[in-house]
Design a protein around this motif. Structure first.
Motif, mmCIF file in Angstrom:
data_model
loop_
_atom_site.group_PDB
_atom_site.id
_atom_site.type_symbol
_atom_site.label_atom_id
_atom_site.label_comp_id
_atom_site.label_asym_id
_atom_site.label_seq_id
_atom_site.Cartn_x
_atom_site.Cartn_y
_atom_site.Cartn_z
ATOM 1 N N SER A 54 41.506 30.006 39.334
ATOM 2 C CA SER A 54 40.647 30.162 40.504
ATOM 3 C C SER A 54 41.064 31.371 41.343
ATOM 4 O O SER A 54 40.201 32.167 41.765
ATOM 5 C CB SER A 54 40.705 28.884 41.345
ATOM 6 O OG SER A 54 39.933 29.016 42.514
ATOM 7 N N THR A 60 40.141 34.565 39.455
ATOM 8 C CA THR A 60 38.708 34.862 39.535
ATOM 9 C C THR A 60 38.337 35.424 40.901
ATOM 10 O O THR A 60 37.531 36.365 40.999
ATOM 11 C CB THR A 60 37.896 33.585 39.247
ATOM 12 O OG1 THR A 60 38.264 33.065 37.965
ATOM 13 C CG2 THR A 60 36.419 33.875 39.259
ATOM 14 N N SER A 66 33.361 26.777 35.973
ATOM 15 C CA SER A 66 33.900 27.635 37.016
ATOM 16 C C SER A 66 35.221 27.057 37.526
ATOM 17 O O SER A 66 35.293 25.881 37.913
ATOM 18 C CB SER A 66 32.899 27.772 38.162
ATOM 19 O OG SER A 66 33.437 28.518 39.225
ATOM 20 N N GLU A 99 27.014 25.776 33.601
ATOM 21 C CA GLU A 99 27.123 27.097 34.224
ATOM 22 C C GLU A 99 26.542 28.189 33.332
ATOM 23 O O GLU A 99 26.712 29.372 33.630
ATOM 24 C CB GLU A 99 28.597 27.405 34.507
ATOM 25 C CG GLU A 99 29.225 26.526 35.572
ATOM 26 C CD GLU A 99 28.683 26.798 36.959
ATOM 27 O OE1 GLU A 99 28.232 27.939 37.197
ATOM 28 O OE2 GLU A 99 28.690 25.881 37.796
#
Length: 377
Positions: free
Chosen positions: A69, A72, A157, A221
């Motif tokens: 996370s 990203t 994600s 996604e």
């Protein structure tokens, strides 16, 4: 004589440094530098938030999800924008490939042979091979694996998955305060430990009644919609809630199949084909199977239809004289007689409505009459 007012028109050519060949070459090389900068940025971020090489690709550990996370977020904040490319590439491999391909096509390509050699050159480029090996897998690869494993609370994600884990931690802390030392009660409050009936809740926006459990899961996604054209950015016409279906199966129409074995096999084959076909909308698949079952239910048995077809196109066996002339009597070879101009008749004589017609069979004109006068049009 008054000729009126007239104004001199000036035809001034538009000149700007941005439209010159030198500036275009400079901007192309700037895109290449941006792609190389993005590669160096990705390498530094990977070293900063390093994940063990022996860790699974779809690892759901809290530490791995947190690192992914943050990585990203750092890449999204620092990712450059190419001048000659409208697409926004997340992986450094695609950005570098696009920049190099643009330079080769605009400044290096001269003949058709050069154009044909560009894809092979990009495929064998050593730097691109290294970045391609480090690229992340798309959601189309990992989401079916996680759905097949049975996960209904997951997200491709990393940021969304981290939010789910933080929410589960809050629920666990509240349960610890209420239950105390009762571990079974604390573990039962976590969403990951719910049974299939509670985890696979049908979305309220889904318009159909779906009685099967463990069929709805996480939201996909995978990119949807149209890129470019007049429909770019238009709202999707898919069925609301269909993006949470674990598998795009046609179980809801896989019932009330025709009793005739041949018609039943036809429906099974159509269901298996549509489940694995791309480019069809989900409600269009459901409508096609329902119409197919309706058509087959209103048709005579398959044995009767075969007899009618054999009577219309009677297969004539080869004559015994021709068999003896060839020196072979068995097996019998069949041949068919066709009328004169049969090709023209086949193209222009009849037209049958498809499975996607708007009116059902019982609402069409003449549906109640068994025998129609005259020839069909």
């Amino acid at each position: 004589e008054n000729k009126g007012y007239s104004e001199v028109e000036f035809d001034v050519p538009i000149k700007n440094i941005r439209f010159t060949e030198d500036f275009e070459t400079k901007s192309l090389m700037e895109d290449v530098w941006k792609s190389q900068y993005n590669e160096a940025l990705a390498a530094s971020v990977d070293d900063r938030f390093h994940i063990a090489p022996n860790a699974p690709v779809a690892s759901d550990s809290l530490v791995h999800v947190l690192k992914k996370s943050v990585r990203t977020h750092a890449m999204d904040q620092s990712r450059p924008v190419l001048t000659h490319e409208l697409a926004d590439f997340k992986t450094p491999y695609m950005m570098t490939k696009s920049a190099l391909e643009r330079v080769l096509r605009e400044r290096c390509m001269q003949t058709a042979a050069d154009e044909a050699a560009i894809p092979r050159m990009l495929r064998d480029y050593a730097s691109l091979q290294k970045t391609r090996a480090k690229a992340e897998m798309p959601p189309e690869v990992l989401e079916p694996l996680m759905a097949f494993r049975g996960d209904t609370r997951w997200c491709f994600s990393a940021q969304e998955r981290l939010a789910q884990k933080v929410e589960a931690l809050d629920v666990a802390m509240d349960a610890i305060e209420e239950a105390g030392d009762d571990k079974e009660l604390v573990l039962g409050t976590l969403p990951e430990n719910w049974d299939s009936a509670e985890r696979s809740v049908q979305p309220p926006e889904f318009p159909y009644s779906h009685p099967f459990q463990n069929h709805f899961g996480f939201k996909t996604e995978a990119p949807r919609g149209v890129t470019g054209g007049v429909l770019h950015g238009a709202p999707s016409h898919d069925t609301p809630g269909s993006d949470k279906i674990r598998y795009p199966t046609l179980q809801r129409v896989y019932h009330s199949l025709p009793k005739d074995h041949k018609y039943r096999n036809m429906v099974r084959h159509a269901v298996g084909t549509l489940e694995r076909s791309d480019g069809w909308k989900y409600h269009a698949k459901v409508q096609a199977i329902n119409r197919m079952k309706e058509v087959l239910d209103n048709m005579p048995p398959s044995a009767k239809m075969e007899a009618r077809l054999d009577r219309a196109f009677h297969p004539m066996p080869e004559s015994v004289a021709k068999q003896k002339a060839r020196g072979v009597e068995r097996p019998i070879h069949y041949w068919r007689k066709f009328p004169v101009r049969w090709r023209w008749l086949k193209r222009n004589r009849f037209w049958f409505a498809g499975l996607t017609t708007k009116n059902p069979l019982h609402l069409r004109p003449g549906a109640n009459s068994r025998h129609h006068k005259g020839r069909p049009h």
